[in-house]
Design an enzyme around this catalytic site. Sequence first.
Site, PDB file in Angstrom:
ATOM      1  N   GLU A  79       0.863  -1.188   0.000  1.00  0.00           N
ATOM      2  CA  GLU A  79       0.000   0.000   0.000  1.00  0.00           C
ATOM      3  C   GLU A  79       0.892   1.228   0.000  1.00  0.00           C
ATOM      4  OE1 GLU A  79      -3.528   0.370   2.414  1.00  0.00           O
ATOM      5  OE2 GLU A  79      -3.491   2.567   2.184  1.00  0.00           O
ATOM      6  N   HIS A  84      -0.231   4.368  -0.321  1.00  0.00           N
ATOM      7  CA  HIS A  84      -1.314   5.344  -0.373  1.00  0.00           C
ATOM      8  C   HIS A  84      -0.852   6.796  -0.617  1.00  0.00           C
ATOM      9  CE1 HIS A  84      -5.678   5.838   1.163  1.00  0.00           C
ATOM     10  NE2 HIS A  84      -5.420   6.591   0.140  1.00  0.00           N
ATOM     11  N   GLU A 137      -4.878   0.384  -2.267  1.00  0.00           N
ATOM     12  CA  GLU A 137      -4.670   1.829  -2.409  1.00  0.00           C
ATOM     13  C   GLU A 137      -3.267   2.203  -2.867  1.00  0.00           C
ATOM     14  OE1 GLU A 137      -8.160   3.585   0.321  1.00  0.00           O
ATOM     15  OE2 GLU A 137      -6.320   3.182   1.417  1.00  0.00           O
ATOM     16  N   GLU A 174     -14.307  -3.275   0.414  1.00  0.00           N
ATOM     17  CA  GLU A 174     -14.612  -2.593   1.675  1.00  0.00           C
ATOM     18  C   GLU A 174     -15.964  -1.923   1.513  1.00  0.00           C
ATOM     19  OE1 GLU A 174     -11.466   0.074   3.007  1.00  0.00           O
ATOM     20  OE2 GLU A 174      -9.968  -1.282   2.182  1.00  0.00           O
ATOM     21  N   TYR A 175     -16.784  -2.031   2.538  1.00  0.00           N
ATOM     22  CA  TYR A 175     -18.046  -1.292   2.544  1.00  0.00           C
ATOM     23  C   TYR A 175     -18.510  -1.213   3.990  1.00  0.00           C
ATOM     24  CZ  TYR A 175     -21.131  -5.310   3.437  1.00  0.00           C
ATOM     25  OH  TYR A 175     -21.773  -6.365   4.033  1.00  0.00           O
ATOM     26  N   PHE A 200     -10.015   7.885  13.635  1.00  0.00           N
ATOM     27  CA  PHE A 200     -10.258   7.119  12.401  1.00  0.00           C
ATOM     28  C   PHE A 200      -9.686   5.700  12.501  1.00  0.00           C
ATOM     29  CE2 PHE A 200     -10.235   6.754   7.626  1.00  0.00           C
ATOM     30  CZ  PHE A 200     -11.552   7.132   7.433  1.00  0.00           C
TER      31      PHE A 200
HETATM   32  C1  GAL Z   1     -10.046   2.532   2.922  1.00  0.00           C
HETATM   33  C2  GAL Z   1      -8.728   1.863   3.187  1.00  0.00           C
HETATM   34  C3  GAL Z   1      -8.644   1.292   4.567  1.00  0.00           C
HETATM   35  C4  GAL Z   1      -9.114   2.308   5.564  1.00  0.00           C
HETATM   36  C5  GAL Z   1     -10.509   2.704   5.248  1.00  0.00           C
HETATM   37  C6  GAL Z   1     -11.039   3.783   6.143  1.00  0.00           C
HETATM   38  O1  GAL Z   1      -9.930   3.462   1.928  1.00  0.00           O
HETATM   39  O2  GAL Z   1      -8.471   0.848   2.260  1.00  0.00           O
HETATM   40  O3  GAL Z   1      -7.320   0.927   4.820  1.00  0.00           O
HETATM   41  O4  GAL Z   1      -8.301   3.418   5.511  1.00  0.00           O
HETATM   42  O5  GAL Z   1     -10.542   3.264   3.964  1.00  0.00           O
HETATM   43  O6  GAL Z   1     -11.063   3.423   7.456  1.00  0.00           O
HETATM   44 MG    MG Z   2      -4.974   3.674   2.900  1.00  0.00          MG
END
Ligand code: GAL
Ligand code: MG
Length: 974
Positions: free
Chosen positions: A390, A392, A433, A503-504, A585
């Site tokens: 990652e 990011h 990411e 992810e959701y 977060f």
């Molecule tokens: C996504 C990411 C996760 C985490 C999540 C927010 O974009 O892949 O690692 O950051 O958002 O909690």
């Molecule tokens: Mg990230």
Amino acid sequence: MTDDPLLALRPWESPEVTSWGRLPMSAVDRRAQALSLDGDWRFQLLPAPTAAVGDDWTPARVPGAWTLQGTDDLPWYTNVRMPWPDFPPASPAANPTGVYEREFDVPAEWAGRRIVLQVGAAESVLLVHVDGRPAGISKDSHLAAEFDLSDVVRPGVSATLRLTVVKWSDATHIEDQDQWWHGGITRSVLLYATDPLHLADVTVRAAASGELRVDCRVRDAGGALPEGWYVSGEIDGQLLVQDAEFDRFNAADDRVSDFLGEPRMCARVPGVRTWTAETPELYGLTVRLHRADGTVADTSYRRIGFRDVEIVGRDLLVNGERIYVRGVNRHDFHPLTGRTVSRNDMRADLVLLKRFGFNAIRTAHYPNDPTLYDLADELGFYVVDEADIESHDHAHEIADDPRYLNAFVDRVSRMVLRDKNHPSVIIWSLGNESDYGANHDAAAGWLRRHDPTRPLQYEGAAKLGWADPAVASDIACPMYAPLEDCVAHALSGEQTKPLIQCEYSHAMGNSNGTLADHWAAIESTPGLQGGFIWEFWDHGILQCVNSGRPVGRVGAGLYDNGVAAPGLRWAYGGDFGETIHDGAFIADGVVFPDRTPKPVMYEHREIAAPVRLEAFRHEGLVVANHQCFRGLDWLAGTWELALADGRVLTAPAELPDLRPGETAAVPLPFELPADSGEAWLTLRVTTAGDEPWAPHGTEICTPQLLLRAAPEVRETPVSGPRVQVDGDGLLIHPLLTSAPALSLWRAPTDNDELGGMAARWREWGLDSLVRKAVDVRRDGGGVTVLAEYAGNAGVIRHEQVFTPVQGGIRVEESVDLPDAYADVARVGSVFETVSGLDLLEWYGQGPWESYPDRAAGAPVGHHSAPVDSLLTPYLRPQESGGRHGVRRFRLSAPDASGLSVVLDRPRQVSVTRFRADDLAAATHHDQLKPRPGCVVHIDAAHRGLGTASCGPDTFPSYLLQPGTHRWAWTLRAL
Ligand code: GAL
Ligand code: MG
């Protein structure tokens, strides 16, 4: 050590250097035959990798993060941002570097053997020295690194092992996952020996047909291959047969020696019990390397499962069946030990997930601890195994940077080589990411050639086109895509790949609104197959409030039910003095840091229910089996009929014999008593016997049907005692310390804050509305009060009509919300009671917290709970503790005195010890001071929770509209 060749390479700023002297990754598990080097090591923390090592050693535990073990280098949380500003591959000059040392004895009987050191995980650069001699370098923080020490140690003699771990490096730029930054050796360190000629790797292909193929790689550490050695294999007693075709082919090809090198063995297991997440059937596979005289030189044992994974059309199939992916993203996490997790803890994670209906895990965002996969095989989970990539913060710069090409392929291939034999792993993921570039395609190319048996996915590629065949993703795996976009894609006729969100439903604070709506759509829309909730853990680190330091040691009684013990708290970003951080977060899981389930877990459990009540028709019920592979025979049931008058009737349930997907009509188990009002039938489903993850009697789900609706509640006015109000029109009542007043605000949830709603509410002044009575009119015993609240977007009028009724007071309220106040948190009344009313009993949804858009898992019934237990201790205090669909409730003292409230219709109610202001003012749960009385909210309407902290807000149907809202309730003393 400046003349040290490892340091001279400066591997912390050389992305091309992924390792030196490291052995290839293998799926042969050596843990059982190894000597453990875990324990207390000599340790010192240097300010930079090139700083001189001094004489000042302190003990440090291996495995463990030094950031949790009393050093001044503390945990640090950032989400996207890198901890230093320079572009990749730069690392900062101030670069904490841990030097770990210990002696170890090399057993004398290892003479002539190949001696291997395995370091389970070290972040982010590992340098190995034995007796001052360089032995190897490794990066890739979440996979093991092995080094052949045969030439640097002498059997029977002890040696000094030094592991130098550099925290920040070029590799950190591709390990920029959303989690705490730590440093250390986070998985076990082992030493083992093999024959120089050994099983270097074993690759298993076990199909649902029972066909088994085992490919071995036999390697010699040096010297000629002896004549006559051979390989044998056996699965649960059945012998595997050498594949003559394969050997002939390879011999002709001259790629390997006659048999040593790459033998292949095959077998067919008739009547095989296939592996699925519902039926995790495993077989033991033993592969042996024999010397010419038949004695065994090396053995590999592992459990394997027979199963197929394939994509047919736009469906992901396991053993030919379309499955649903009820997934969660899981980090290796523990509130005391960080990324070091024990087998017991991992097992507890998975057991909990099974009990709450999850069947899939994405190992976000790196290969998890190897034991996790053994447990996933054993307990039954579909795993998306994700590579440790990652980038990011610098995603765009890195995805096509040739200096990182090697690292991408290295990380993906090492993960695959380690985990390829796990039946649980059904999909590979290229990482998270990191934009999308040639480096990904290179890794995907290697992967597709090496393992054609599994699909691969990568969100960064899929987002370029969910149906695009050219991108490196076989799955359309978006994150936080609006449900309507997913449904539209599935209905578009353009869909070519299974749509499974990686992810959701972001679980930050009081969240996961609309989860049930998602699943209603998933289960009714061909092409949608599920997703992975973000995420399993709240990564709160247990911290001493006084010292500000992490507790960092395992002990009992440090926390209970999600609440840290006094003097301790769950730390989140910024709590360790970080100046750059992303606050709470990091607390976005479906469980608290001590693994206590949050209320959303019950919601999920019900949404995933294996058995459902579909309808009440013609005096009969329709029962359905919603599993993909199992019958209902592992479940037992009890019928429960909850009547509005307080009665609850129960009867044992005979579950019909249903295959997956089948339904059956069963007769209504009870005769509905006349005149008992509203009636709810619940099927309490438990395990019939012991499952590996749930003893007999564990509750699995509680599907419910409404059998008879409630008649309207009517109250007849009586000429009783006059209602008392003060000069401002506020109700005077002996049980209330604060009269019912209008409430339009809630302590903002994380979703409210990050989604921008909270700012709007503050702008409108809803958090501090001032009430002004404009008209108080008496009418017989009753009173009508008209009040105005001056919000910043216009005056809000609120009317309360108090009427004496039998034994109490009827309160009829209405509010006119001007158009400017579109989307407020709640419309309702709030009042406070005298102290001593410690027990809440209610008829409505429960027993756990529920909200309008998260109310599918809380059955209607008669519930009770101590008032002190009603608030949910989300790490950052916020609106919580609400109960949806409440029809009536009582608040009582131990002497049975107290009050009761009957609502005009099911409403959102909350009873806690805290005003919304109290919750909003606190940053951590330990700052909350409970009030002696109860703070009671009765809401005509309450806004949905949504998931706007990261992803879509709630649906319009759960938003509050301007206009007139009316509600009524009756207050009585007990
Ligand atoms: C996504 C990411 C996760 C985490 C999540 C927010 O974009 O892949 O690692 O950051 O958002 O909690
Ligand atoms: Mg990230």
